[in-house]
Design an enzyme around this catalytic site. Structure first.
Site, PDB file in Angstrom:
ATOM      1  N   ARG A 142      25.669 -13.691  -8.192  1.00  0.00           N
ATOM      2  CA  ARG A 142      25.849 -13.388  -6.771  1.00  0.00           C
ATOM      3  C   ARG A 142      24.602 -12.781  -6.119  1.00  0.00           C
ATOM      4  NH1 ARG A 142      31.438 -10.323  -8.110  1.00  0.00           N
ATOM      5  NH2 ARG A 142      30.374 -10.215 -10.113  1.00  0.00           N
ATOM      6  N   ARG A 157     -35.226  -2.468   9.534  1.00  0.00           N
ATOM      7  CA  ARG A 157     -34.720  -3.216  10.676  1.00  0.00           C
ATOM      8  C   ARG A 157     -35.901  -3.697  11.502  1.00  0.00           C
ATOM      9  NH1 ARG A 157     -32.750   2.430  12.794  1.00  0.00           N
ATOM     10  NH2 ARG A 157     -34.486   2.984  14.158  1.00  0.00           N
TER      11      ARG A 157
END
Ligand code: UD1
Ligand code: CA
Length: 459
Positions: free
Chosen positions: A16, A440
């Protein structure tokens, strides 16, 4: 010598549930139902515990380990047949045997004790534990005669319409005189609606051979709830959650809204910790004293020391030391170890990393496969680039380092203590102590170039 034994029935498939997972392994508040049952049985003094396994036997054994002996029911022919599989282990014992199903996770050890006491006081051969169900559908019914003495138990599918009106149900828990139990089981038949050997038939058999059969009615139906489907699973979970939450509150934890607080059975929480609504605490999580767990946080298998603050964040298999804080909207993935007084702010993801005392990672940062020392400042938007497409590599950042915002630290990399990475840098080479790295493009300004562009600003 009189012994006390327990048989736990856990061989059924649980059709079930409509599940790939065997029924008794479905979890209620983070713990398998059959483990809840065994935990309560263990709190009661027992000489032997035998769990009957069948469907998913290996998985059930892996879950319960050597806390119980096992009997195998190779074919599921009913609860009576299941109990018979324990006969080789128990049949010679003089004494009392408790039987309980693996799908009734809410029973407490106290109820088992009360049942034993009642059974002994009645000098019964069998005592069935009953309760009164608001909706008895699906349960076996207790049939009593006109002076209230138990006659038999009838299963739902075998019950007459009159018997279906009975609200007193069989909880599936019993104590039996051990030797009488096994003798009577051999007399059961499978001549019933389900073609199974019912344990419940033993009650009538003992009764008919003149033994005393008692029924002990417990006050709280909720505790006896059997879980056969997902609806009952959710109901049982709600009751267990309420029980767990009340215990934490009694132990000094503030739950702002217990109805929306989800705490697994194994979780430990120190006193004066405050937990807001919508919080989920799972598995083996341990939280110290004086912590604050903000709304909608989820913490799995993690350990938090005292004075830790978590704001709307997800923590998995990690630790946070005293005075540290995280969130809102941050994520500790497994194996993150956060030191004392560390600040992890908004949108920070950490994975497999240790972070030393007092270090700050304020905003929008990914820290993966890294060791960070103490008192480091990590700017906004820093990425620990740990994966080259094939392998994960480690980054080490020393004490008192400064990592400027929007930097990429490409692993493997060693940023020494007392070194400085300028904002916007992509760092591929190690830094030595007192170095400053800047990686950078230089800025170029072009005078009056604005006027050459088609852009004219916002009018
Ligand atoms: C059972 C009782 C019912 C009671 C209810 C309480 C019987 C016949 N019925 O019904 O009276 O009201 O529990 O919750 O006993 N199992 C095995 N082997 C089997 C069959 C079952 O080990 O062959 C185990 C299951 O894994 C489960 C337990 O026994 O843990 C109960 O079986 P289940 O099918 O859930 O029985 P119910 O229909 O709930
Ligand atoms: Ca059941």
């Amino acid at each position: 010598m009189n012994t006390r034994n327990t048989i736990i029935l856990a061989a059924g498939k649980g059709t079930r549930m409509k599940s790939k997972l065997y029924k008794v392994l479905h979890q209620v508040c983070g713990k398998a139902m059959v483990d809840h049952v065994l935990t309560q049985v263990e709190k009661t003094q027992m000489d032997q515990i035998v769990t009957v396994v069948g469907y998913g036997a290996d998985d059930v054994k892996a879950t319960l380990g050597d806390r119980t002996a096992y009997a195998l029911q190779a074919k599921q022919m009913g609860t009576g047949h299941a109990v018979l599989q324990a006969e080789p282990l128990l049949k010679d014992e003089a004494g009392t045997t408790l039987i309980v199903s693996g799908d009734t996770p809410l029973f407490t050890a106290q109820t088992f004790e009360d049942l034993f006491a009642y059974h002994e006081a009645k000098h019964a051969a069998a005592t069935v534990l009953t309760s009164v169900a608001p909706d008895p559908t699906g349960y076996g019914r207790i049939v009593r005669n006109n002076i209230g003495i138990v006659e038999k138990i009838v299963e739902q599918k075998d019950a007459s319409s009159e018997e279906q009106e009975i609200h007193e149900i069989n909880t599936g828990v019993y104590v039996f005189d051990n030797q009488k139990l096994f003798a009577a089981l051999h007399q059961t038949s499978n001549d019933n609606a389900q073609g199974e050997y019912y344990l419940t038939d033993v009650i009538e058999i003992l009764k008919q051979q003149g033994d005393i059969v008692a029924a002990y009615q417990m006050a709280d139906f909720d505790e006896s709830m059997g879980v056969n489907d997902r609806v009952a699973l959710a109901n049982a979970t709600k009751i267990m959650r309420n029980r767990i939450n009340r215990q934490h509150m009694r132990d000094g934890v503030t739950l702002i809204d217990p109805d929306t607080t989800y705490i697994d059975a194994g979780v430990k929480i120190g006193s004066d910790t405050i937990i807001e609504g919508g919080v989920v605490l799972k598995g083996s999580t341990v939280i110290g004293e004086d912590c604050y767990i903000g709304a909608h946080s989820e913490i799995r298998n993690s350990t938090l020391a005292d004075h830790v603050t978590v704001t709307s964040s997800l923590l998995e298999d990690s630790t946070m030391a005293s005075g540290s804080d995280i969130g809102p909207n941050s994520h500790l993935r497994p194996e993150s170890h956060i030191g004392p007084k560390v600040h992890l702010g908004n949108f920070v993801e950490v994975k497999k990393a240790t972070i030393g005392e007092g270090t700050k990672v304020g905003h929008l940062t990914y820290v993966g496969n890294a060791k960070l020392g103490k008192h480091i400042n990590i700017g906004c938007g820093v990425i620990f680039v740990n994966y080259d497409g094939q392998h994960k590599h480690e980054t080490v950042v020393g004490d008192d380092a400064f990592i400027g915002s929007n930097s990429n630290l490409i692993a493997p990399l060693n940023v020494a203590d007392h070194s400085f990475v300028a904002a916007g840098s992509t760092i591929t080479d190690d830094l030595k102590q007192y170095d400053m790295a800047i990686a950078r493009q230089r800025q170029t300004n072009k005078p009056n170039y604005y006027q050459k562009l088609p852009y004219r600003g916002e009018d």
